[in-house]
Every structure is written in structure tokens, then in C-alpha cells.
Design a protein around this motif. Sequence first.
Motif, PDB file in Angstrom:
ATOM      1  N   GLY A 144       0.836  -1.188   0.000  1.00  8.81           N
ATOM      2  CA  GLY A 144       0.000   0.000   0.000  1.00  8.81           C
ATOM      3  C   GLY A 144       0.872   1.239   0.000  1.00  8.81           C
ATOM      4  O   GLY A 144       1.806   1.333   0.782  1.00  8.81           O
ATOM      5  N   GLU A 145       0.566   2.185  -0.881  1.00  7.01           N
ATOM      6  CA  GLU A 145       1.440   3.347  -1.016  1.00  7.01           C
ATOM      7  C   GLU A 145       1.446   4.202   0.250  1.00  7.01           C
ATOM      8  O   GLU A 145       2.446   4.815   0.592  1.00  7.01           O
ATOM      9  CB  GLU A 145       0.999   4.185  -2.212  1.00  7.01           C
ATOM     10  CG  GLU A 145       1.211   3.466  -3.526  1.00  7.01           C
ATOM     11  CD  GLU A 145       0.795   4.315  -4.721  1.00  7.01           C
ATOM     12  OE1 GLU A 145       0.514   5.506  -4.519  1.00  7.01           O
ATOM     13  OE2 GLU A 145       0.757   3.767  -5.829  1.00  7.01           O
ATOM     14  N   GLY A 146       0.310   4.238   0.952  1.00  5.59           N
ATOM     15  CA  GLY A 146       0.210   5.094   2.133  1.00  5.59           C
ATOM     16  C   GLY A 146       1.139   4.674   3.257  1.00  5.59           C
ATOM     17  O   GLY A 146       1.542   5.491   4.074  1.00  5.59           O
ATOM     18  N   THR A 147       1.488   3.388   3.300  1.00  2.00           N
ATOM     19  CA  THR A 147       2.293   2.893   4.414  1.00  2.00           C
ATOM     20  C   THR A 147       3.739   3.360   4.329  1.00  2.00           C
ATOM     21  O   THR A 147       4.492   3.189   5.279  1.00  2.00           O
ATOM     22  CB  THR A 147       2.287   1.360   4.468  1.00  2.00           C
ATOM     23  OG1 THR A 147       2.787   0.876   3.236  1.00  2.00           O
ATOM     24  CG2 THR A 147       0.903   0.833   4.694  1.00  2.00           C
TER      25      THR A 147
END
Lengths: 192, 121
Positions: B43-46
Amino acid sequence: MTRAEFMGRLKQGLVGLPMATAAEIAADYEAHFEDGAAAGRSEAEIAAALGDPGRLARELRAEAGARRWGQEQTASSAAGAIFAILGLGAIDILILLPIVLPVFGTMLAMLLTGVGVFIAGGFVLAVGPFVGAPGGVLGAVLLGVGLMGLGLFMGGLFALLTKWLIDATIWYARLHYRVLKPALEPQPVVQA
Amino acid sequence: MPETIEIQLKKGVLTLCVLALLNRGDSYAYEIASTLSDAIDMGEGTIYPLMRRMQADGQVETYLVESSSGPSRKYYRLTDAGRRALEAQTAEWRAFVRAVDAIVDAPAAPAATPAEEGAEQ
């Protein structure tokens, strides 16, 4: 989810962090949306790839809490770190409770004993010389000072153990950090 | 749950991947996130909690680069501690892969012997 919705939920989740930290984090995600838009992706696509903003906020808060504990060992930073980590769900409190309760009970008993011994020492020191204690005046003074010293030593040991315990808790929680979970959870749904 | 081991594995190597990427050259979070999400499906947000953590641990540091369009961009580079962490984690990773490969790729010779005996009987 639009960019505004994502940022709104993220900022909501970051309430309680120092303003500068929250602003820095928000700026990171704003820049991510800018870069994504420049790469030709829609707001909804970018938001979906980023993951759940509420969960990201919880991870960021836990990280900030652990860092603050590393910088200043105060009761409030300890509470902040531990509650942030609990919020993350990295530690299942129900499973840990049987282990944690006796440990905290022992620590509390130790602290109380330390305080009690210290007070008793003070009492012996103050009253002993006047009531004709068995060891004479010098004996009462020495016993009093000795007991107060023992009380201080137990208090210090308690403080040391507490710090070590909180360090260990944070270390454990970080080890079990589910960093990838929010992103990977929807994955099977997409494939299925 | 077939996904569980995958999640655990990816979680374990994420830091190593970021360290290795930054060792090749300084980068910014969006670039790191898109490279890693293509390669290992993360996940890019992590990437942001991870980068803040690595920064807190002293493995990376940031600097701003003026951009021709829009606000200046935050770049990450490895510190000496980050390079040492990369070396240590790379060695651990190699040893782990070798050990697993040795088990997974082991020839099925021991199992063949009883089967031959069974055929002779």
C-alpha cells in the motif's frame, strides 16, 4: 474517496499530535496527491492506493508516541505511547492481561513498600531518639537513615524497572506492527 | 490463510527494500512508494509511517530540493547508520533465502529409496 475526504479523515485521526508533526504529515500526503496527479492518476485512484486514512493516522500516532517516549521519559509520554500502540491493535490487551496484571501488581507493591519503608525510616529517625529505643540514640538514628536509604533504593529500582518494561512493550509492539495490513486486506477482495 | 505468510514476508523485507532503493540514489516518497507498490504490491500510504520511523531510527535523513513547478520536494538519503543497516539486513536476507532454497530445492532422493523397495516387493 476524493482528496479532500482523504485529507479530512487523516487530519481527524492526527488530532492530539503536536501541530508541527501533524502539519508535516499532512504535507507529505498532499505532496503524494500532487505527484499522483502529475503522473495522470485520478484522486480516487490515488486515495485507494494509499489505503485507509484512519489506519494510517493510527500508525503515524503510534510512531510519534514511541519516538516521544524515546526522547523524554515522562509519565505522559509513556501513557501516550502505550495508548497509541493499543489504538493500533498491535497488542491484543485481552491476551496480554493475565501477563500484564501480575507484573503491574508486583511493581505497584514494590513502589508502595518502598514508600512505606521510607516513611517508617523517617519515623524512626524523628521519634526513636526521644522514646529510648533499644539501640540508644545513635542506634535509632542509624536505623532511621538506613531504612530511608532502603526506601529510596526500592523507589529507584521501581523507576528503572518501569522504564525497562515500557521500553520492552514498545519494542514488542513495533515488532508486531502490521504495516502492510491496510493495503493488503482489500487485495483478496479485488482478486476474488 | 495463504495470504498470511505473504504479508509477514513483505512486512519483513519492506525496510530492506527501502534501504536498497535509497542506496542506489536519493529519492522522494512518491517515487519510493510507486516503485515498491509495483514490485511487491504494498500500500502506497504505508511508506510515510515507515519513512518517519526510519528517520527516527537515524537510518535516513531528508533535504528539500527546489522544484520548478509547485512547492519544493522532500528527498530522502541514507545515513551511515542506514548503510550499515542495509549491509546487515542484506546479509540476513541472503542467508535466509539460501537456507529456505536449500530445503525447498532439496532433491527428493530420500523418498525415492522406499518407493523402489516397494516396487521390488
